[in-house]
Design a protein around this motif. Structure first.
Motif, PDB file in Angstrom:
ATOM      1  N   PRO A   4       0.809  -1.217   0.000  1.00 17.02           N
ATOM      2  CA  PRO A   4       0.000   0.000   0.000  1.00 17.02           C
ATOM      3  C   PRO A   4       0.845   1.271   0.000  1.00 17.02           C
ATOM      4  O   PRO A   4       0.399   2.315  -0.474  1.00 17.02           O
ATOM      5  CB  PRO A   4      -0.842  -0.113   1.273  1.00 17.02           C
ATOM      6  CG  PRO A   4      -0.116  -1.072   2.134  1.00 17.02           C
ATOM      7  CD  PRO A   4       0.599  -2.013   1.204  1.00 17.02           C
ATOM      8  N   GLN A   5       2.076   1.192   0.497  1.00 16.29           N
ATOM      9  CA  GLN A   5       2.952   2.364   0.496  1.00 16.29           C
ATOM     10  C   GLN A   5       3.335   2.754  -0.922  1.00 16.29           C
ATOM     11  O   GLN A   5       3.353   3.940  -1.257  1.00 16.29           O
ATOM     12  CB  GLN A   5       4.196   2.090   1.343  1.00 16.29           C
ATOM     13  CG  GLN A   5       3.871   1.852   2.796  1.00 16.29           C
ATOM     14  CD  GLN A   5       5.023   1.255   3.560  1.00 16.29           C
ATOM     15  OE1 GLN A   5       6.061   0.921   3.008  1.00 16.29           O
ATOM     16  NE2 GLN A   5       4.839   1.112   4.866  1.00 16.29           N
ATOM     17  N   ILE A   6       3.618   1.778  -1.753  1.00 14.74           N
ATOM     18  CA  ILE A   6       3.940   2.050  -3.162  1.00 14.74           C
ATOM     19  C   ILE A   6       2.711   2.615  -3.872  1.00 14.74           C
ATOM     20  O   ILE A   6       2.809   3.557  -4.660  1.00 14.74           O
ATOM     21  CB  ILE A   6       4.436   0.774  -3.883  1.00 14.74           C
ATOM     22  CG1 ILE A   6       5.711   0.248  -3.245  1.00 14.74           C
ATOM     23  CG2 ILE A   6       4.619   1.022  -5.376  1.00 14.74           C
ATOM     24  CD1 ILE A   6       6.929   1.126  -3.421  1.00 14.74           C
ATOM     25  N   ASP A   7       1.557   2.046  -3.574  1.00 15.59           N
ATOM     26  CA  ASP A   7       0.311   2.523  -4.162  1.00 15.59           C
ATOM     27  C   ASP A   7       0.078   3.991  -3.791  1.00 15.59           C
ATOM     28  O   ASP A   7      -0.280   4.809  -4.647  1.00 15.59           O
ATOM     29  CB  ASP A   7      -0.842   1.653  -3.659  1.00 15.59           C
ATOM     30  CG  ASP A   7      -2.032   1.654  -4.591  1.00 15.59           C
ATOM     31  OD1 ASP A   7      -1.841   1.837  -5.804  1.00 15.59           O
ATOM     32  OD2 ASP A   7      -3.154   1.458  -4.077  1.00 15.59           O
ATOM     33  N   THR A   8       0.298   4.330  -2.524  1.00 17.47           N
ATOM     34  CA  THR A   8       0.139   5.717  -2.069  1.00 17.47           C
ATOM     35  C   THR A   8       1.165   6.616  -2.737  1.00 17.47           C
ATOM     36  O   THR A   8       0.839   7.731  -3.158  1.00 17.47           O
ATOM     37  CB  THR A   8       0.259   5.801  -0.532  1.00 17.47           C
ATOM     38  OG1 THR A   8      -0.747   4.968   0.054  1.00 17.47           O
ATOM     39  CG2 THR A   8       0.085   7.226  -0.041  1.00 17.47           C
ATOM     40  N   PHE A   9       2.400   6.153  -2.870  1.00 19.84           N
ATOM     41  CA  PHE A   9       3.450   6.929  -3.538  1.00 19.84           C
ATOM     42  C   PHE A   9       3.028   7.294  -4.968  1.00 19.84           C
ATOM     43  O   PHE A   9       3.126   8.449  -5.374  1.00 19.84           O
ATOM     44  CB  PHE A   9       4.761   6.138  -3.559  1.00 19.84           C
ATOM     45  CG  PHE A   9       5.812   6.757  -4.433  1.00 19.84           C
ATOM     46  CD1 PHE A   9       6.537   7.853  -3.999  1.00 19.84           C
ATOM     47  CD2 PHE A   9       6.066   6.257  -5.692  1.00 19.84           C
ATOM     48  CE1 PHE A   9       7.506   8.439  -4.815  1.00 19.84           C
ATOM     49  CE2 PHE A   9       7.027   6.822  -6.513  1.00 19.84           C
ATOM     50  CZ  PHE A   9       7.745   7.919  -6.071  1.00 19.84           C
ATOM     51  N   ILE A  10       2.547   6.312  -5.701  1.00 14.58           N
ATOM     52  CA  ILE A  10       2.130   6.552  -7.086  1.00 14.58           C
ATOM     53  C   ILE A  10       0.964   7.531  -7.134  1.00 14.58           C
ATOM     54  O   ILE A  10       0.943   8.445  -7.970  1.00 14.58           O
ATOM     55  CB  ILE A  10       1.771   5.224  -7.782  1.00 14.58           C
ATOM     56  CG1 ILE A  10       3.035   4.375  -7.944  1.00 14.58           C
ATOM     57  CG2 ILE A  10       1.086   5.460  -9.124  1.00 14.58           C
ATOM     58  CD1 ILE A  10       2.774   2.942  -8.347  1.00 14.58           C
ATOM     59  N   CYS A  11       0.032   7.371  -6.225  1.00 13.41           N
ATOM     60  CA  CYS A  11      -1.137   8.255  -6.197  1.00 13.41           C
ATOM     61  C   CYS A  11      -0.737   9.694  -5.869  1.00 13.41           C
ATOM     62  O   CYS A  11      -1.219  10.635  -6.499  1.00 13.41           O
ATOM     63  CB  CYS A  11      -2.153   7.731  -5.192  1.00 13.41           C
ATOM     64  SG  CYS A  11      -3.767   8.477  -5.354  1.00 13.41           S
ATOM     65  N   VAL A  12       0.166   9.878  -4.904  1.00 18.82           N
ATOM     66  CA  VAL A  12       0.637  11.225  -4.544  1.00 18.82           C
ATOM     67  C   VAL A  12       1.388  11.845  -5.721  1.00 18.82           C
ATOM     68  O   VAL A  12       1.179  13.018  -6.052  1.00 18.82           O
ATOM     69  CB  VAL A  12       1.521  11.201  -3.280  1.00 18.82           C
ATOM     70  CG1 VAL A  12       2.184  12.555  -3.036  1.00 18.82           C
ATOM     71  CG2 VAL A  12       0.703  10.802  -2.051  1.00 18.82           C
ATOM     72  N   ALA A  13       2.232  11.063  -6.365  1.00 19.35           N
ATOM     73  CA  ALA A  13       2.985  11.575  -7.514  1.00 19.35           C
ATOM     74  C   ALA A  13       2.039  11.995  -8.640  1.00 19.35           C
ATOM     75  O   ALA A  13       2.220  13.056  -9.251  1.00 19.35           O
ATOM     76  CB  ALA A  13       3.971  10.521  -8.004  1.00 19.35           C
ATOM     77  N   GLN A  35       2.016   6.807   5.298  1.00 16.81           N
ATOM     78  CA  GLN A  35       2.442   5.778   4.343  1.00 16.81           C
ATOM     79  C   GLN A  35       3.723   6.195   3.627  1.00 16.81           C
ATOM     80  O   GLN A  35       4.645   5.385   3.469  1.00 16.81           O
ATOM     81  CB  GLN A  35       1.330   5.511   3.316  1.00 16.81           C
ATOM     82  CG  GLN A  35       0.144   4.781   3.863  1.00 16.81           C
ATOM     83  CD  GLN A  35       0.459   3.348   4.234  1.00 16.81           C
ATOM     84  OE1 GLN A  35       1.235   2.668   3.574  1.00 16.81           O
ATOM     85  NE2 GLN A  35      -0.159   2.885   5.309  1.00 16.81           N
ATOM     86  N   ILE A  36       3.793   7.448   3.214  1.00 20.55           N
ATOM     87  CA  ILE A  36       4.992   7.936   2.529  1.00 20.55           C
ATOM     88  C   ILE A  36       6.179   7.959   3.488  1.00 20.55           C
ATOM     89  O   ILE A  36       7.293   7.573   3.123  1.00 20.55           O
ATOM     90  CB  ILE A  36       4.751   9.330   1.907  1.00 20.55           C
ATOM     91  CG1 ILE A  36       3.671   9.244   0.816  1.00 20.55           C
ATOM     92  CG2 ILE A  36       6.051   9.916   1.349  1.00 20.55           C
ATOM     93  CD1 ILE A  36       3.973   8.288  -0.334  1.00 20.55           C
ATOM     94  N   ASN A  37       5.960   8.383   4.735  1.00 21.81           N
ATOM     95  CA  ASN A  37       7.044   8.392   5.721  1.00 21.81           C
ATOM     96  C   ASN A  37       7.590   6.990   5.953  1.00 21.81           C
ATOM     97  O   ASN A  37       8.811   6.797   6.041  1.00 21.81           O
ATOM     98  CB  ASN A  37       6.575   9.007   7.043  1.00 21.81           C
ATOM     99  CG  ASN A  37       6.375  10.502   6.948  1.00 21.81           C
ATOM    100  OD1 ASN A  37       6.890  11.153   6.047  1.00 21.81           O
ATOM    101  ND2 ASN A  37       5.615  11.056   7.876  1.00 21.81           N
ATOM    102  N   SER A  42      11.913   2.986   4.824  1.00 23.34           N
ATOM    103  CA  SER A  42      12.330   1.669   4.354  1.00 23.34           C
ATOM    104  C   SER A  42      13.332   1.738   3.201  1.00 23.34           C
ATOM    105  O   SER A  42      14.194   0.867   3.091  1.00 23.34           O
ATOM    106  CB  SER A  42      11.128   0.817   3.967  1.00 23.34           C
ATOM    107  OG  SER A  42      10.504   1.304   2.815  1.00 23.34           O
ATOM    108  N   VAL A  43      13.238   2.768   2.357  1.00 19.88           N
ATOM    109  CA  VAL A  43      14.191   2.881   1.243  1.00 19.88           C
ATOM    110  C   VAL A  43      15.370   3.780   1.573  1.00 19.88           C
ATOM    111  O   VAL A  43      16.365   3.793   0.850  1.00 19.88           O
ATOM    112  CB  VAL A  43      13.508   3.349  -0.070  1.00 19.88           C
ATOM    113  CG1 VAL A  43      12.477   2.350  -0.519  1.00 19.88           C
ATOM    114  CG2 VAL A  43      12.912   4.720   0.049  1.00 19.88           C
ATOM    115  N   GLY A  44      15.255   4.535   2.651  1.00 17.16           N
ATOM    116  CA  GLY A  44      16.378   5.352   3.105  1.00 17.16           C
ATOM    117  C   GLY A  44      16.601   6.648   2.357  1.00 17.16           C
ATOM    118  O   GLY A  44      17.693   7.213   2.425  1.00 17.16           O
ATOM    119  N   ILE A  45      15.593   7.122   1.641  1.00 16.65           N
ATOM    120  CA  ILE A  45      15.712   8.411   0.945  1.00 16.65           C
ATOM    121  C   ILE A  45      14.411   9.192   1.072  1.00 16.65           C
ATOM    122  O   ILE A  45      13.345   8.622   1.283  1.00 16.65           O
ATOM    123  CB  ILE A  45      16.062   8.254  -0.553  1.00 16.65           C
ATOM    124  CG1 ILE A  45      14.999   7.443  -1.292  1.00 16.65           C
ATOM    125  CG2 ILE A  45      17.429   7.664  -0.739  1.00 16.65           C
ATOM    126  CD1 ILE A  45      15.149   7.441  -2.790  1.00 16.65           C
TER     127      ILE A  45
END
Length: 54
Positions: A4-13, A35-37, A42-45
């Motif tokens: 769901p974090q990736i899904d939220t990332f794509i939606c925000v973008a 979710q983005i935080n 987790s990816v460190g950036i």
């Protein structure tokens, strides 16, 4: 595997804002930011520059 974090990332973008993405995803803006935080941790950036615009 669904993340769901990736899904939220794509939606925000795509939406260009946390508020719009949250509305489109039927979640609160706070949930979208969390979710983005978590994804950033987790990816460190830092993935988005967060500003406080209306």
């Amino acid at each position: 595997m669904y993340n769901p974090q990736i899904d939220t990332f794509i939606c925000v973008a795509d939406a260009g804002s946390f508020n719009k993405a949250a509305e489109e995803s039927y979640i609160t803006p706070t949930a979208a930011i969390k979710q983005i935080n978590l994804l950033e941790e987790s990816v460190g950036i830092k993935l988005f520059e967060q500003t406080h615009r209306d």
